[in-house]
Design an enzyme around this catalytic site. Structure first.
Site, PDB file in Angstrom:
ATOM      1  N   SER A 149      18.426 -11.495 -24.965  1.00 37.35           N
ATOM      2  CA  SER A 149      18.147 -10.248 -24.345  1.00 37.35           C
ATOM      3  C   SER A 149      16.614  -9.310 -25.430  1.00 37.35           C
ATOM      4  O   SER A 149      17.451  -9.418 -26.910  1.00 37.35           O
ATOM      5  CB  SER A 149      19.179  -8.638 -23.889  1.00 37.35           C
ATOM      6  OG  SER A 149      18.865  -7.562 -24.092  1.00 37.35           O
ATOM      7  N   LYS A 206      25.236  -9.967 -27.545  1.00 37.31           N
ATOM      8  CA  LYS A 206      23.702 -11.077 -27.362  1.00 37.31           C
ATOM      9  C   LYS A 206      23.653 -11.774 -29.369  1.00 37.31           C
ATOM     10  O   LYS A 206      22.814 -12.793 -28.789  1.00 37.31           O
ATOM     11  CB  LYS A 206      22.666 -10.154 -27.022  1.00 37.31           C
ATOM     12  CG  LYS A 206      22.911  -9.901 -25.724  1.00 37.31           C
ATOM     13  CD  LYS A 206      23.318 -11.016 -24.734  1.00 37.31           C
ATOM     14  CE  LYS A 206      23.699 -11.203 -23.423  1.00 37.31           C
ATOM     15  NZ  LYS A 206      23.670 -11.888 -23.100  1.00 37.31           N
ATOM     16  N   ASP A 230      36.325 -18.678 -13.966  1.00 31.45           N
ATOM     17  CA  ASP A 230      35.472 -18.450 -14.772  1.00 31.45           C
ATOM     18  C   ASP A 230      35.864 -19.343 -16.287  1.00 31.45           C
ATOM     19  O   ASP A 230      36.493 -19.914 -16.461  1.00 31.45           O
ATOM     20  CB  ASP A 230      37.206 -17.461 -14.876  1.00 31.45           C
ATOM     21  CG  ASP A 230      37.461 -15.984 -16.699  1.00 31.45           C
ATOM     22  OD1 ASP A 230      35.654 -16.876 -17.278  1.00 31.45           O
ATOM     23  OD2 ASP A 230      37.196 -15.430 -16.466  1.00 31.45           O
ATOM     24  N   ARG A 259       8.491   0.213 -21.170  1.00 34.16           N
ATOM     25  CA  ARG A 259       8.990  -1.752 -21.129  1.00 34.16           C
ATOM     26  C   ARG A 259       8.019  -2.559 -20.618  1.00 34.16           C
ATOM     27  O   ARG A 259       7.239  -2.372 -20.416  1.00 34.16           O
ATOM     28  CB  ARG A 259      10.343  -1.394 -20.337  1.00 34.16           C
ATOM     29  CG  ARG A 259      11.708   0.114 -20.351  1.00 34.16           C
ATOM     30  CD  ARG A 259      12.558  -0.719 -21.906  1.00 34.16           C
ATOM     31  NE  ARG A 259      13.400  -0.143 -22.402  1.00 34.16           N
ATOM     32  CZ  ARG A 259      13.336   1.332 -23.065  1.00 34.16           C
ATOM     33  NH1 ARG A 259      12.449   1.235 -23.097  1.00 34.16           N
ATOM     34  NH2 ARG A 259      14.700   1.934 -23.314  1.00 34.16           N
ATOM     35  N   ASN A 312      30.897 -10.036 -10.992  1.00 33.98           N
ATOM     36  CA  ASN A 312      30.348  -8.585 -10.175  1.00 33.98           C
ATOM     37  C   ASN A 312      28.737  -9.302  -9.697  1.00 33.98           C
ATOM     38  O   ASN A 312      28.044  -8.894  -9.258  1.00 33.98           O
ATOM     39  CB  ASN A 312      29.632  -8.145 -11.604  1.00 33.98           C
ATOM     40  CG  ASN A 312      28.588  -6.710 -11.142  1.00 33.98           C
ATOM     41  OD1 ASN A 312      28.960  -6.325 -10.661  1.00 33.98           O
ATOM     42  ND2 ASN A 312      27.647  -6.734 -12.803  1.00 33.98           N
ATOM     43  N   LYS A 338      27.624  -7.582 -18.645  1.00 31.68           N
ATOM     44  CA  LYS A 338      26.398  -6.420 -19.123  1.00 31.68           C
ATOM     45  C   LYS A 338      25.641  -5.491 -18.771  1.00 31.68           C
ATOM     46  O   LYS A 338      24.690  -5.059 -19.073  1.00 31.68           O
ATOM     47  CB  LYS A 338      25.005  -7.656 -17.404  1.00 31.68           C
ATOM     48  CG  LYS A 338      25.363  -7.209 -16.568  1.00 31.68           C
ATOM     49  CD  LYS A 338      24.257  -8.161 -16.144  1.00 31.68           C
ATOM     50  CE  LYS A 338      24.037  -7.251 -14.594  1.00 31.68           C
ATOM     51  NZ  LYS A 338      23.217  -7.262 -13.330  1.00 31.68           N
ATOM     52  N   TYR A 376      28.221  -4.707 -26.501  1.00 34.59           N
ATOM     53  CA  TYR A 376      26.900  -5.119 -25.717  1.00 34.59           C
ATOM     54  C   TYR A 376      25.933  -5.887 -26.255  1.00 34.59           C
ATOM     55  O   TYR A 376      25.368  -7.330 -26.445  1.00 34.59           O
ATOM     56  CB  TYR A 376      26.444  -4.850 -24.234  1.00 34.59           C
ATOM     57  CG  TYR A 376      25.193  -5.555 -23.865  1.00 34.59           C
ATOM     58  CD1 TYR A 376      25.358  -6.813 -23.357  1.00 34.59           C
ATOM     59  CD2 TYR A 376      23.702  -4.841 -23.993  1.00 34.59           C
ATOM     60  CE1 TYR A 376      24.111  -7.204 -22.376  1.00 34.59           C
ATOM     61  CE2 TYR A 376      22.642  -5.994 -23.641  1.00 34.59           C
ATOM     62  CZ  TYR A 376      23.310  -6.849 -22.676  1.00 34.59           C
ATOM     63  OH  TYR A 376      22.093  -7.537 -21.642  1.00 34.59           O
TER      64      TYR A 376
HETATM   65  N1  UFG Z   1      15.007   4.712 -16.172  1.00 28.03           N
HETATM   66  C1  UFG Z   1      15.223   6.097 -16.746  1.00 28.03           C
HETATM   67  N2  UFG Z   1      16.068   6.480 -14.444  1.00 28.03           N
HETATM   68  C2  UFG Z   1      17.384   5.533 -14.667  1.00 28.03           C
HETATM   69  C3  UFG Z   1      17.635   4.487 -15.069  1.00 28.03           C
HETATM   70  C4  UFG Z   1      16.502   4.241 -16.151  1.00 28.03           C
HETATM   71  O1  UFG Z   1      14.497   6.503 -16.264  1.00 28.03           O
HETATM   72  O2  UFG Z   1      18.364   6.377 -13.239  1.00 28.03           O
HETATM   73  C5  UFG Z   1      14.580   4.872 -17.700  1.00 28.03           C
HETATM   74  C6  UFG Z   1      15.102   4.250 -19.004  1.00 28.03           C
HETATM   75  O3  UFG Z   1      15.323   5.489 -19.517  1.00 28.03           O
HETATM   76  C7  UFG Z   1      14.668   3.542 -19.540  1.00 28.03           C
HETATM   77  C8  UFG Z   1      14.208   2.620 -18.699  1.00 28.03           C
HETATM   78  O4  UFG Z   1      14.385   3.256 -17.330  1.00 28.03           O
HETATM   79  O5  UFG Z   1      13.142   4.135 -20.093  1.00 28.03           O
HETATM   80  C9  UFG Z   1      14.352   0.749 -18.494  1.00 28.03           C
HETATM   81  O6  UFG Z   1      15.787   1.329 -18.380  1.00 28.03           O
HETATM   82  P1  UFG Z   1      17.112   0.435 -17.464  1.00 28.03           P
HETATM   83  O7  UFG Z   1      18.898   0.758 -17.300  1.00 28.03           O
HETATM   84  O8  UFG Z   1      16.607  -0.378 -16.172  1.00 28.03           O
HETATM   85  O9  UFG Z   1      16.788  -0.966 -18.781  1.00 28.03           O
HETATM   86  P2  UFG Z   1      16.637  -0.891 -20.286  1.00 28.03           P
HETATM   87  O10 UFG Z   1      15.822  -1.326 -21.191  1.00 28.03           O
HETATM   88  O11 UFG Z   1      17.366   0.500 -20.843  1.00 28.03           O
HETATM   89  O12 UFG Z   1      17.722  -1.647 -20.726  1.00 28.03           O
HETATM   90  C10 UFG Z   1      17.828  -3.421 -20.391  1.00 28.03           C
HETATM   91  C11 UFG Z   1      18.901  -3.918 -19.859  1.00 28.03           C
HETATM   92  C12 UFG Z   1      19.697  -4.421 -21.348  1.00 28.03           C
HETATM   93  C13 UFG Z   1      19.199  -4.518 -21.914  1.00 28.03           C
HETATM   94  C14 UFG Z   1      17.837  -4.121 -22.076  1.00 28.03           C
HETATM   95  C15 UFG Z   1      17.431  -4.798 -23.654  1.00 28.03           C
HETATM   96  O13 UFG Z   1      19.526  -3.463 -18.473  1.00 28.03           O
HETATM   97  O14 UFG Z   1      20.344  -5.284 -20.330  1.00 28.03           O
HETATM   98  O15 UFG Z   1      17.007  -3.286 -21.360  1.00 28.03           O
HETATM   99  O16 UFG Z   1      15.924  -3.180 -24.077  1.00 28.03           O
HETATM  100  F1  UFG Z   1      19.475  -4.595 -23.000  1.00 28.03           F
END
Ligand code: UFG
Length: 341
Positions: A126, A155, A60, A233, A37, A86, A151
């Site tokens: 994470s 972790k 790998d 976040r 990836n 991930k 996932y």
């Molecule tokens: N979000 C949107 N629109 C999008 C993408 C995300 O509104 O197109 C919002 C999500 O709802 C969330 C925030 O932006 O509230 C962050 O989303 P991400 O997908 O960027 O990140 P996450 O917090 O969901 O996930 C991340 C990592 C994971 C990890 C997690 C731990 O990607 O690997 O944090 O909480 F497990």
């Protein structure tokens, strides 16, 4: 102890930035990546930043024969293990692949570390291990909630494997870094995030929308129990996050670990909402983002941010890059990508 560090997944987003910070701190990173990836060209980006070639081995981590060769042909004292699947969503569709890959690679590395007397390993954990915590911000003592995705479970299981293995072998030193939400790109804009296909994460979706690759960003939910209704976040600059790995390796090499298994939250301590990210991105980059409010995304937690006090005090590490700079760097990197194509 020698200052060579094996970096698995060193061509990935966090891995590549960590290679740069290691080199700048006087370490010699040796990258192992199966390019599942990631792109080989990332190695050139790292070399361009540090001004010298970086060793790259295509292998790998789950392959015992290939990894035995890596361990017998290279002399390193420490490992930073990034290589893993991930995608939170994909893990629910392909759980066995996630268990095999994410657990298999760690088990393989720990076995080889014993055989080759390599004492130190930093593991990419994470904040997902906390789930939706009852009390915010989360400290390392906040109880982990039952994982809701394979996932997240990998972790937690990898953390437990490290803890139990370190308890049995006193010469082994392990550190799990619990990352919050890494974003941004190196200030040189020579390396950054390279998502394949449609991004799942917020920042790549934002930058691709700004670049016209995606039509419209969906903000997933504005009816959460937060000040503006969108999720919160702890967005951490990827170069700051990378530096935490250097501090973790320093700690193990200098014999400062308090036990064989240690855990640190790596976040800024600031909770920022999705809408705040959108608005700050628009402001600092002087552009308008096409976005709409959409329904909640299944599985999203409402809010999480770190209490990074323990990392600040024990690792001597602190997030310093302002969010504005990080959001500018993310946009600069996206624009660089467009120029390369
Ligand atoms: N979000 C949107 N629109 C999008 C993408 C995300 O509104 O197109 C919002 C999500 O709802 C969330 C925030 O932006 O509230 C962050 O989303 P991400 O997908 O960027 O990140 P996450 O917090 O969901 O996930 C991340 C990592 C994971 C990890 C997690 C731990 O990607 O690997 O944090 O909480 F497990």
């Amino acid at each position: 102890m020698n200052k060579r560090v094996l970096v698995t997944g060193g061509c990935g987003f966090i891995g590549s930035h960590t290679c740069v910070e290691l080199a700048e701190a006087g370490y010699e990173p040796i990258i192992v990546d199966n390019l599942n990836n990631s792109e080989r060209s990332v190695v050139d980006g790292i070399s361009a930043i540090i001004g010298r070639p970086v060793k790259f081995i295509e292998a790998d981590c789950c392959d015992p024969v290939a990894m035995e060769k890596v361990f017998s042909e290279n002399d390193f004292s420490s490992i930073i293990h990034f290589a893993a699947y991930k995608s939170v969503n994909e893990s629910s569709v392909k759980p066995l692949e996630y268990f095999k890959n994410n657990l298999g690679s760690l088990l393989n590395l720990l076995t080889l570390m014993r055989e080759h007397n390599v004492p130190n390993i930093v593991f990419s954990s994470s904040c997902t291990v906390y789930g939706q915590a009852d009390k915010l911000p989360v400290t390392e003592k906040t109880p982990r909630k039952e994982a809701t995705t394979p996932y997240g479970l990998t972790k937690q299981m990898c953390e437990d494997i490290l803890k139990n293995t370190a308890a049995a072998y006193p010469q082994l030193k392990t550190i799990a870094l619990r990352y919050f939400n890494p974003i941004g790109a190196h200030p040189s804009a020579l390396i950054g995030e390279l998502p394949r296909g449609i991004p799942n994460n917020l920042l790549p979706y934002v930058t691709q929308t700004a670049a016209g690759i995606r039509e419209c960003l969906s903000v997933f939910g504005d009816d959460y129990n937060t000040p503006d209704g969108s999720c919160i976040r702890d967005y951490i600059d990827v170069t700051d996050l990378a530096k935490a790995h250097v501090c973790a390796v320093n700690r193990m090499i200098e014999g400062k670990s308090k036990s064989g298994y240690e855990v640190f939250n790596v976040g800024t301590g600031n909770g920022v909402s999705t809408l705040e990210i959108v608005k700050t991105f628009e402001k600092v980059n002087n552009l308008k983002l096409n976005y709409k409010i959409a329904g909640r995304r299944e599985g999203d937690i409402e809010a999480i941010w770190a209490d990074p006090t323990y990392a600040n005090e024990e690792l001597g590490w602190k997030a310093v890059r302002p969010l504005e700079d990080t959001l500018k760097s993310a946009w600069q990197w996206q624009q660089n990508l467009a120029r390369k194509k």
